[in-house]
Motif scaffolding. Structure first.
Motif, PDB file in Angstrom:
ATOM      1  N   LEU A 165       0.837  -1.195   0.000  1.00 41.19           N
ATOM      2  CA  LEU A 165       0.000   0.000   0.000  1.00 41.19           C
ATOM      3  C   LEU A 165       0.874   1.249   0.000  1.00 41.19           C
ATOM      4  CD1 LEU A 165      -2.675  -1.054   2.658  1.00 41.19           C
ATOM      5  CD2 LEU A 165      -2.832  -1.257   0.164  1.00 41.19           C
ATOM      6  N   GLU A 166       0.427   2.285  -0.652  1.00 44.17           N
ATOM      7  CA  GLU A 166       1.201   3.514  -0.758  1.00 44.17           C
ATOM      8  C   GLU A 166       0.746   4.577   0.230  1.00 44.17           C
ATOM      9  OE1 GLU A 166       1.112   4.665  -4.852  1.00 44.17           O
ATOM     10  OE2 GLU A 166       2.549   3.097  -5.435  1.00 44.17           O
ATOM     11  N   GLU A 167       0.074   4.150   1.298  1.00 50.12           N
ATOM     12  CA  GLU A 167      -0.384   5.092   2.305  1.00 50.12           C
ATOM     13  C   GLU A 167       0.809   5.680   3.062  1.00 50.12           C
ATOM     14  OE1 GLU A 167      -3.231   5.862   1.970  1.00 50.12           O
ATOM     15  OE2 GLU A 167      -4.485   4.154   1.423  1.00 50.12           O
ATOM     16  N   PRO A 168       0.707   6.932   3.523  1.00 47.82           N
ATOM     17  CA  PRO A 168       1.857   7.574   4.168  1.00 47.82           C
ATOM     18  C   PRO A 168       2.149   7.105   5.584  1.00 47.82           C
ATOM     19  CG  PRO A 168      -0.025   9.055   4.142  1.00 47.82           C
ATOM     20  CD  PRO A 168      -0.418   7.864   3.315  1.00 47.82           C
ATOM     21  N   ILE A 169       1.185   6.435   6.233  1.00 53.45           N
ATOM     22  CA  ILE A 169       1.362   6.029   7.629  1.00 53.45           C
ATOM     23  C   ILE A 169       1.277   4.513   7.731  1.00 53.45           C
ATOM     24  CG2 ILE A 169       0.470   6.216   9.987  1.00 53.45           C
ATOM     25  CD1 ILE A 169      -0.813   8.903   9.102  1.00 53.45           C
ATOM     26  N   LEU A 170       2.295   3.916   8.325  1.00 52.12           N
ATOM     27  CA  LEU A 170       2.353   2.457   8.500  1.00 52.12           C
ATOM     28  C   LEU A 170       2.164   2.132   9.976  1.00 52.12           C
ATOM     29  CD1 LEU A 170       2.961  -0.341   7.201  1.00 52.12           C
ATOM     30  CD2 LEU A 170       5.379   0.079   7.708  1.00 52.12           C
ATOM     31  N   LEU A 171       1.124   1.338  10.277  1.00 52.24           N
ATOM     32  CA  LEU A 171       0.842   0.895  11.644  1.00 52.24           C
ATOM     33  C   LEU A 171       1.226  -0.567  11.761  1.00 52.24           C
ATOM     34  CD1 LEU A 171      -2.752   2.408  12.074  1.00 52.24           C
ATOM     35  CD2 LEU A 171      -0.554   3.521  12.526  1.00 52.24           C
ATOM     36  N   VAL A 172       2.104  -0.891  12.700  1.00 56.64           N
ATOM     37  CA  VAL A 172       2.616  -2.258  12.836  1.00 56.64           C
ATOM     38  C   VAL A 172       2.443  -2.718  14.269  1.00 56.64           C
ATOM     39  CG1 VAL A 172       4.615  -3.773  12.555  1.00 56.64           C
ATOM     40  CG2 VAL A 172       4.322  -1.831  11.011  1.00 56.64           C
ATOM     41  N   ASP A 173       1.765  -3.857  14.443  1.00 58.33           N
ATOM     42  CA  ASP A 173       1.510  -4.392  15.781  1.00 58.33           C
ATOM     43  C   ASP A 173       2.053  -5.808  15.882  1.00 58.33           C
ATOM     44  OD1 ASP A 173       0.643  -4.997  18.301  1.00 58.33           O
ATOM     45  OD2 ASP A 173      -1.481  -4.742  17.905  1.00 58.33           O
ATOM     46  N   GLU A 174       3.296  -5.944  16.335  1.00 59.16           N
ATOM     47  CA  GLU A 174       3.907  -7.240  16.646  1.00 59.16           C
ATOM     48  C   GLU A 174       4.035  -8.182  15.450  1.00 59.16           C
ATOM     49  OE1 GLU A 174       5.470  -7.911  19.201  1.00 59.16           O
ATOM     50  OE2 GLU A 174       4.657  -6.805  20.881  1.00 59.16           O
ATOM     51  N   VAL A 175       3.852  -7.705  14.237  1.00 57.46           N
ATOM     52  CA  VAL A 175       3.888  -8.615  13.096  1.00 57.46           C
ATOM     53  C   VAL A 175       5.251  -9.262  12.930  1.00 57.46           C
ATOM     54  CG1 VAL A 175       4.445  -6.764  11.464  1.00 57.46           C
ATOM     55  CG2 VAL A 175       3.362  -8.850  10.643  1.00 57.46           C
ATOM     56  N   LEU A 176       6.310  -8.571  13.346  1.00 58.76           N
ATOM     57  CA  LEU A 176       7.649  -9.117  13.154  1.00 58.76           C
ATOM     58  C   LEU A 176       7.981 -10.201  14.177  1.00 58.76           C
ATOM     59  CD1 LEU A 176       9.636  -5.865  12.330  1.00 58.76           C
ATOM     60  CD2 LEU A 176       8.474  -7.449  10.791  1.00 58.76           C
ATOM     61  N   ALA A 177       7.056 -10.456  15.105  1.00 57.68           N
ATOM     62  CA  ALA A 177       7.287 -11.516  16.088  1.00 57.68           C
ATOM     63  C   ALA A 177       6.947 -12.885  15.533  1.00 57.68           C
ATOM     64  CB  ALA A 177       6.458 -11.252  17.345  1.00 57.68           C
ATOM     65  N   VAL A 178       6.346 -12.940  14.341  1.00 58.85           N
ATOM     66  CA  VAL A 178       5.932 -14.212  13.763  1.00 58.85           C
ATOM     67  C   VAL A 178       6.753 -14.485  12.512  1.00 58.85           C
ATOM     68  CG1 VAL A 178       3.608 -14.044  14.686  1.00 58.85           C
ATOM     69  CG2 VAL A 178       4.106 -13.100  12.434  1.00 58.85           C
ATOM     70  N   GLY A 179       6.678 -15.727  12.056  1.00 59.64           N
ATOM     71  CA  GLY A 179       7.406 -16.100  10.849  1.00 59.64           C
ATOM     72  C   GLY A 179       8.823 -16.534  11.161  1.00 59.64           C
ATOM     73  N   ASP A 180       9.466 -17.167  10.179  1.00 63.01           N
ATOM     74  CA  ASP A 180      10.837 -17.628  10.392  1.00 63.01           C
ATOM     75  C   ASP A 180      11.821 -16.483  10.172  1.00 63.01           C
ATOM     76  OD1 ASP A 180      11.087 -17.310   7.619  1.00 63.01           O
ATOM     77  OD2 ASP A 180      10.696 -19.424   7.233  1.00 63.01           O
ATOM     78  N   LYS A 181      13.113 -16.753  10.447  1.00 65.24           N
ATOM     79  CA  LYS A 181      14.127 -15.694  10.393  1.00 65.24           C
ATOM     80  C   LYS A 181      14.233 -15.103   8.991  1.00 65.24           C
ATOM     81  CE  LYS A 181      18.935 -14.648  11.506  1.00 65.24           C
ATOM     82  NZ  LYS A 181      19.148 -13.894  10.246  1.00 65.24           N
ATOM     83  N   ALA A 182      14.180 -15.953   7.977  1.00 63.84           N
ATOM     84  CA  ALA A 182      14.314 -15.453   6.607  1.00 63.84           C
ATOM     85  C   ALA A 182      13.200 -14.472   6.273  1.00 63.84           C
ATOM     86  CB  ALA A 182      14.322 -16.620   5.621  1.00 63.84           C
ATOM     87  N   PHE A 183      11.969 -14.800   6.707  1.00 58.52           N
ATOM     88  CA  PHE A 183      10.856 -13.901   6.431  1.00 58.52           C
ATOM     89  C   PHE A 183      10.987 -12.616   7.238  1.00 58.52           C
ATOM     90  CE2 PHE A 183       6.564 -12.375   7.564  1.00 58.52           C
ATOM     91  CZ  PHE A 183       6.163 -11.958   6.311  1.00 58.52           C
ATOM     92  N   ARG A 184      11.393 -12.710   8.500  1.00 58.18           N
ATOM     93  CA  ARG A 184      11.578 -11.501   9.301  1.00 58.18           C
ATOM     94  C   ARG A 184      12.607 -10.580   8.669  1.00 58.18           C
ATOM     95  NH1 ARG A 184      11.359 -15.111  13.637  1.00 58.18           N
ATOM     96  NH2 ARG A 184      13.609 -14.909  13.995  1.00 58.18           N
TER      97      ARG A 184
END
Length: 249
Positions: A165-184
């Motif tokens: 998405l090209e929206e100017p504001i990015l809201l992130v809630d713990e998403v980087l806590a999931v997935g394997d290392k390569a995906f992170r």
């Protein structure tokens, strides 16, 4: 007033401890709706701050202190009971990241649906489709029903859609806590790209490493109130000191 991406003034939101947690429609339109009931609690109260365009804000605090609620208010998923939240520009929300996908629809159909719901035109979805699928590493699963994907695949797909998405504001809630290392690592690189392009980041995480990497400023929520607003280093030092003193959980 100075230029801002997000302005919060006297923000308050309360929930019920029973049933669904929010007041009924009857309560909302009755004269008693403004009075607290015994089974209600304030998830946030009297919270005020500004976020300037291009800032990277990290939100810290113990579980249950209102961090995710604050993001949902900024994303307009929830409405405040007190105060105001003003957002200038659209938001790309990585909140409850796999929400909104339909189990019986294929990956292809879900990309079109969710991207469209986030405001992408049909031509934009078509132009970005291959990139979304490549990022999610789901080239062999394009026509597979969403419900048959693994949890890791679902998270990859959701991040791939919203991060386009090209929206100017990015809201992130713990998403980087999931997935394997390569995906992170891939997510880290994508967020770095978005920040380099001047996006505003509003980031909730329990990972001190991630907060220090992406954020320059921090908001510390304690008991639903804003306990500190300062540099991310100072805010984390204060939070860790409170935690080590026995105030954390």
């Amino acid at each position: 007033m100075a230029d801002f991406a997000i302005a919060v003034r006297g923000l308050g939101v309360r929930f019920r401890r029973n049933r669904r947690g929010r007041r009924s429609f009857k309560d909302l339109f009755s004269g008693s709706s403004r009075r607290s009931r015994p089974d209600e609690f304030w998830a946030l109260r009297d919270v005020s701050f500004d976020v300037r365009p291009g800032e990277s804000i990290g939100v810290v605090g113990r579980n249950g202190q209102g961090k995710s609620t604050l993001l949902k208010l900024v994303a307009r998923v929830l409405l405040a009971d007190e105060g105001v939240v003003e957002v200038r520009g659209g938001v790309a929300p990585l909140i409850e990241i796999t929400g909104g996908f339909v189990g019986d629809l294929t990956v292809r159909e879900n990309v079109r649906l969710t991207a469209g719901l986030h405001g992408m035109s049909k031509s934009e979805v078509a132009r970005r489709f291959d990139g979304i699928i490549d990022f999610a590493e789901l080239n062999s699963f394009v026509d597979t029903p969403y419900k048959h994907l693994s949890n890791g695949m679902k998270v990859r797909l959701a991040f791939a859609v919203v991060s386009q998405l090209e929206e100017p504001i990015l809201l992130v809630d713990e998403v980087l806590a999931v997935g394997d290392k390569a995906f992170r690592d891939k997510c880290y690189r994508r967020i770095d790209e978005l920040l380099a392009a001047g996006r505003t980041l509003f980031f909730v995480s329990h990972s001190e490493k991630d907060l220090r990497r992406f954020c320059t400023r921090g908001l510390y929520l304690d008991g639903g109130r804003l306990a500190m607003d300062g540099s991310i280093g100072d805010v984390l030092d204060r939070y860790n000191a409170d935690y080590n003193a026995g105030d954390g959980s």
